[in-house]
Design a protein around this motif. Structure first.
Motif, mmCIF file in Angstrom:
data_model
loop_
_atom_site.group_PDB
_atom_site.id
_atom_site.type_symbol
_atom_site.label_atom_id
_atom_site.label_comp_id
_atom_site.label_asym_id
_atom_site.label_seq_id
_atom_site.Cartn_x
_atom_site.Cartn_y
_atom_site.Cartn_z
ATOM 1 N N SER A 122 0.798 -1.313 -0.136
ATOM 2 C CA SER A 122 0.080 -0.004 -0.051
ATOM 3 C C SER A 122 0.873 1.305 -0.031
ATOM 4 O O SER A 122 0.444 2.422 -0.527
ATOM 5 C CB SER A 122 -0.932 0.027 1.270
ATOM 6 N N SER A 159 -7.583 5.967 -14.636
ATOM 7 C CA SER A 159 -7.469 5.465 -12.986
ATOM 8 C C SER A 159 -7.425 6.800 -12.208
ATOM 9 O O SER A 159 -7.456 7.682 -12.846
ATOM 10 C CB SER A 159 -6.138 4.688 -12.553
ATOM 11 N N LEU A 165 -3.409 3.727 -16.545
ATOM 12 C CA LEU A 165 -3.108 5.057 -16.113
ATOM 13 C C LEU A 165 -3.990 6.012 -16.657
ATOM 14 O O LEU A 165 -4.232 6.950 -15.623
ATOM 15 C CB LEU A 165 -1.388 5.163 -16.365
ATOM 16 N N THR A 209 0.759 1.827 -3.926
ATOM 17 C CA THR A 209 -0.872 1.935 -4.537
ATOM 18 C C THR A 209 -1.188 3.211 -3.712
ATOM 19 O O THR A 209 -1.817 4.053 -4.600
ATOM 20 C CB THR A 209 -1.646 0.800 -4.077
ATOM 21 N N ASN A 210 -0.999 3.720 -2.507
ATOM 22 C CA ASN A 210 -1.393 4.807 -2.015
ATOM 23 C C ASN A 210 -0.974 6.185 -2.851
ATOM 24 O O ASN A 210 -1.445 7.357 -2.814
ATOM 25 C CB ASN A 210 -0.860 5.091 -0.691
ATOM 26 N N GLN A 211 0.176 6.046 -3.644
ATOM 27 C CA GLN A 211 0.604 7.042 -4.450
ATOM 28 C C GLN A 211 0.253 6.783 -5.781
ATOM 29 O O GLN A 211 0.931 7.654 -6.746
ATOM 30 C CB GLN A 211 2.259 6.862 -4.568
ATOM 31 N N LYS A 212 -1.125 6.134 -5.907
ATOM 32 C CA LYS A 212 -1.614 5.932 -7.185
ATOM 33 C C LYS A 212 -0.798 5.253 -8.478
ATOM 34 O O LYS A 212 -0.735 5.598 -9.549
ATOM 35 C CB LYS A 212 -2.014 7.391 -7.743
ATOM 36 N N LYS A 213 0.049 4.317 -7.674
ATOM 37 C CA LYS A 213 1.079 3.731 -8.945
ATOM 38 C C LYS A 213 0.501 2.333 -8.990
ATOM 39 O O LYS A 213 -0.027 1.710 -8.298
ATOM 40 C CB LYS A 213 2.568 3.365 -7.966
ATOM 41 N N THR A 255 -3.296 -2.683 -9.341
ATOM 42 C CA THR A 255 -3.699 -1.501 -9.524
ATOM 43 C C THR A 255 -4.223 -0.612 -8.321
ATOM 44 O O THR A 255 -3.635 -1.270 -7.219
ATOM 45 C CB THR A 255 -5.141 -1.338 -10.139
ATOM 46 N N PRO A 256 -3.936 0.770 -8.456
ATOM 47 C CA PRO A 256 -4.076 1.582 -7.133
ATOM 48 C C PRO A 256 -4.995 1.337 -6.022
ATOM 49 O O PRO A 256 -4.846 1.613 -4.970
ATOM 50 C CB PRO A 256 -3.957 2.965 -7.827
ATOM 51 N N ASP A 257 -6.253 0.620 -6.566
ATOM 52 C CA ASP A 257 -7.229 0.297 -5.720
ATOM 53 C C ASP A 257 -7.087 -1.011 -4.989
ATOM 54 O O ASP A 257 -7.977 -1.402 -4.540
ATOM 55 C CB ASP A 257 -8.586 0.278 -6.371
ATOM 56 N N ARG A 306 4.710 6.470 -12.556
ATOM 57 C CA ARG A 306 3.536 6.083 -12.002
ATOM 58 C C ARG A 306 3.630 4.287 -12.046
ATOM 59 O O ARG A 306 2.447 3.692 -11.735
ATOM 60 C CB ARG A 306 2.353 6.541 -12.652
#
Length: 195
Positions: free
Chosen positions: A49, A195, A192, A52-56, A165-167, A92
């Motif tokens: 996380s 998202s 990307l 993923t919390n960085q939207k990566k 994925t970021p989610d 990303r």
């Protein structure tokens, strides 16, 4: 006039739906990702996380540094994926290499190996229980095979690349037959953008 307005709206909706359609190259999986906590090649504890919390988007691979062929090929494939992305897109995406050989793959060993393929790649290790739990959650197989190399043993292991994925979903699986860098990059670009 009303018919013309309706027609324009329908055409816009059609154009939008066509633009968003994408046939994924990887195997669509779409299952929750286990939020592991392991030690990176700098010796720091990190979680999935954290990225993923960085939207990566995270590309995840289970392997080991003494692997004679599969692991270097997978890392090289992911390095080529990064080259098929723009610099902005590549920022990303995070590649994580989880060692299934914690006995030999210390943080120091991983630091000398994983970033060789791309300086942004991160090697991860942990104790046997942490690695076992993480592999189990991702349904990744690995088993020590004694006395088959100069290093003393080899490890049979899953050669799948996981796309998270970021989610926090394992969105796609890239089995060895599906590890084509340009097509993998197309999947990533689509994700990307949407998202």
């Amino acid at each position: 006039m009303r018919k013309l307005t309706t027609l324009i709206v329908l055409l816009l909706l059609f154009a939008t739906s066509c633009k968003r359609q994408h046939e994924f190259y990887g195997h669509l999986y779409d299952q929750p990702a286990y939020n592991f906590e392991l030690t990176d090649h700098e010796g720091k504890r990190v979680k999935l996380s954290d990225f993923t919390n960085q939207k990566k988007i995270v590309l995840l691979f289970f392997g080991y540094t003494h692997c004679p062929d599969v692991c270097p090929m997978a890392l090289e494939t992911m390095a080529k994926v990064m080259k098929n992305l723009t610099p902005e897109e590549a920022k990303r995406v995070q590649v994580l290499f989880i060692s299934v050989d914690p006995e030999r793959d210390t943080s120091e060993v991983l630091k000398g190996y994983v970033p060789y393929f791309n300086p942004t790649f991160i090697g991860l290790t942990g104790n046997e229980k942490e690695i076992e739990k993480t592999a189990k959650e991702y349904k990744a197989y690995y088993k020590k095979v004694e006395g088959e190399s100069a290093g003393g043993y080899l490890i049979d292991h899953t050669a799948t690349i996981y796309l998270v994925t970021p989610d926090m979903k394992i969105k796609l699986l890239y089995t060895p037959a599906k590890q084509e860098p340009k097509k993998m990059a197309e999947d990533i670009k689509f994700l990307l953008e949407n998202s």
